[in-house]
Design a protein around this motif. Sequence first.
Motif, PDB file in Angstrom:
ATOM      1  N   UNK A  74      46.154  20.217  74.989  1.00 32.29           N
ATOM      2  CA  UNK A  74      46.461  21.468  74.281  1.00 32.29           C
ATOM      3  C   UNK A  74      46.853  21.231  72.825  1.00 32.29           C
ATOM      4  N   UNK A  75      46.270  20.199  72.211  1.00 35.46           N
ATOM      5  CA  UNK A  75      46.557  19.911  70.800  1.00 35.46           C
ATOM      6  C   UNK A  75      45.588  20.704  69.922  1.00 35.46           C
ATOM      7  N   UNK A  76      45.611  22.017  70.046  1.00 36.30           N
ATOM      8  CA  UNK A  76      44.622  22.854  69.369  1.00 36.30           C
ATOM      9  C   UNK A  76      44.771  22.790  67.849  1.00 36.30           C
ATOM     10  N   UNK A  77      46.011  22.753  67.351  1.00 37.76           N
ATOM     11  CA  UNK A  77      46.181  22.685  65.909  1.00 37.76           C
ATOM     12  C   UNK A  77      45.598  21.404  65.350  1.00 37.76           C
ATOM     13  N   UNK A  78      45.871  20.286  66.010  1.00 39.30           N
ATOM     14  CA  UNK A  78      45.341  19.011  65.553  1.00 39.30           C
ATOM     15  C   UNK A  78      43.819  19.009  65.577  1.00 39.30           C
ATOM     16  N   UNK A  79      43.225  19.488  66.667  1.00 45.09           N
ATOM     17  CA  UNK A  79      41.767  19.493  66.777  1.00 45.09           C
ATOM     18  C   UNK A  79      41.155  20.416  65.730  1.00 45.09           C
ATOM     19  N   UNK A  80      41.750  21.594  65.534  1.00 45.38           N
ATOM     20  CA  UNK A  80      41.227  22.511  64.517  1.00 45.38           C
ATOM     21  C   UNK A  80      41.267  21.879  63.130  1.00 45.38           C
ATOM     22  N   UNK A  81      42.400  21.287  62.786  1.00 46.06           N
ATOM     23  CA  UNK A  81      42.516  20.658  61.476  1.00 46.06           C
ATOM     24  C   UNK A  81      41.526  19.511  61.337  1.00 46.06           C
ATOM     25  N   UNK A  82      41.373  18.703  62.387  1.00 48.40           N
ATOM     26  CA  UNK A  82      40.461  17.566  62.328  1.00 48.40           C
ATOM     27  C   UNK A  82      39.016  18.026  62.195  1.00 48.40           C
ATOM     28  N   UNK A  83      38.634  19.090  62.883  1.00 44.77           N
ATOM     29  CA  UNK A  83      37.271  19.607  62.760  1.00 44.77           C
ATOM     30  C   UNK A  83      37.013  20.147  61.360  1.00 44.77           C
ATOM     31  N   UNK A  84      37.992  20.814  60.786  1.00 44.61           N
ATOM     32  CA  UNK A  84      37.840  21.297  59.411  1.00 44.61           C
ATOM     33  C   UNK A  84      37.739  20.131  58.435  1.00 44.61           C
ATOM     34  N   UNK A  85      38.522  19.091  58.666  1.00 36.68           N
ATOM     35  CA  UNK A  85      38.454  17.917  57.808  1.00 36.68           C
ATOM     36  C   UNK A  85      37.134  17.166  57.992  1.00 36.68           C
ATOM     37  N   UNK A  86      36.631  17.140  59.206  1.00 37.77           N
ATOM     38  CA  UNK A  86      35.316  16.522  59.447  1.00 37.77           C
ATOM     39  C   UNK A  86      34.262  17.150  58.546  1.00 37.77           C
TER      40      UNK A  86
END
Length: 516
Positions: A74-86
């Motif tokens: 449930x690390x949605x914030x981390x995944x969202x930020x990482x996808x945007x950074x990708x």
Amino acid sequence: MAQVVEQLTAPGAGDDASFDVLVVGGGVNGCGVARDAAGRGLRVALVEQDDLASWTSSASTKLIHGGLRYLEYYEFRLVREALQERERLLAIAPHIIQPLRFVLPHEPGLRPAWLIRAGLFIYDHLGGRSSLPRARGVRLRESPDGAPLQARFDRGFTYYDGAVDDSRLVILNAIDAAERGARIWTGVRLTAAARRGDVWEAQLARADGTGFSVRARSLVNAAGPWVASVLREAIGVAGPEQLRLVKGSHIAVPALYEGDHAYIFQNGDGRIVFAIPWRSGLTMIGTTDEPFSGDPSHVAISPGEIAYLCACVSEYFKQPVRPQDVVASFSGVRPLYDDAATNASAVTRDYVLAVDGAPDAPPVLSVFGGKITTYRRLAEHALEKLAPWLPQVGAPWTGAAPLPGGDLGAAAPGEDRLAAFIHRQQARYAFARPAMVARMARAYGTRMDLILAGCAAMTDLGESFGADLHAAEVDYLVAREWARTTDDILWRRTRLGLAMPEEGRARLKAYLEGVR
């Protein structure tokens, strides 16, 4: 050109020794902070006790990714930020970061297919608009993707992330920081720091034992696995106790399949393992997650880790992988923020920025955790936290600014920018082997012209050490990229370590001794 790095690495007694930000640690987070701060008009210095990207930042799985498996935690914030950074990093560093397609075979006894499909749907949409293709299902028995896999695998999925040359990502951030005025000192460590009014008085030591001091209005402790010891022993600040060191190891074996795609395998313990095409016709397999204690500079893969990785992929590939097949390995220590998870694999990869300071006392900001994909955003957050002590700090700027060499120019509709650039460069430098030009394009981007411009024949590049490495490239790395040793060049600047013959390595060492 050699004088450029000499100016940056060997401060003299008469140099201005006052800075707004002193960064400790030359990994991806430290160099990212230095680049961001220098571009905002701040006076910046960075110290690294060894070479840039010596440790954790060159021992990653070499991916720019959102972290598909983190959705389970449930690390949605981390995944969202990482996808945007990708998406941002694919745009600003297209020479060292390229899209990579992953094949995920479905193992019926583990995660159900509906759960994987739902996770991939969220992964495709959580970060917003993406330039990468969406995930889809695949029938492995009818697809070339299934050819190297055991016949029992019929159903699978494909999705995209990014592959990165991790150590070059660090180097490019350092280059950009230096060209914006930052002082980058390698082979220099922080031995002590004390508050003196509104500044830090920092004592630094070179590798030869000589020392010097600098003043800084703020400190950034990005020392990676050494972050806690720097706080306690050098700065004398009682930092947070929530640091958890986790070792991640990888192995490389002769190529297990044809193609430039990767595989992601589920393991019975709930972890996942990647199989990724690597340099010199190898497949890289990783990673492990083991608690670590001891000196991070003496990290190495264990026989148990090798056996674990071999057993995992052997459950999927037709060709079994045995420990005796391993031709190379590397390990790194991740300095994770301890969120009390009992399993090392479940410890958060999110970052925590801890600040010790008061309105009338200079701050020290310490970096705990993080992943290579989110280094740029971490740097922005670090400058946001330091802004109360640095009122003249400029606005964020790194989100759209290409990293050095990343200005590859336009491509025709539907054509990959890097492929188009390589094609143009191969025509421009027709005297060189196409494979050599392609390698240099992927390492240096447009800055390969600093090495090859003016050359009309291979003899113009000077001595050849093997593996298409020549004196002209070595001279550039020494002058512009802080390279000092054969390992600096072969493992962290060019990735030619496995391809370089021993005789060439010896001649390179002798050449570097002559240059110095």
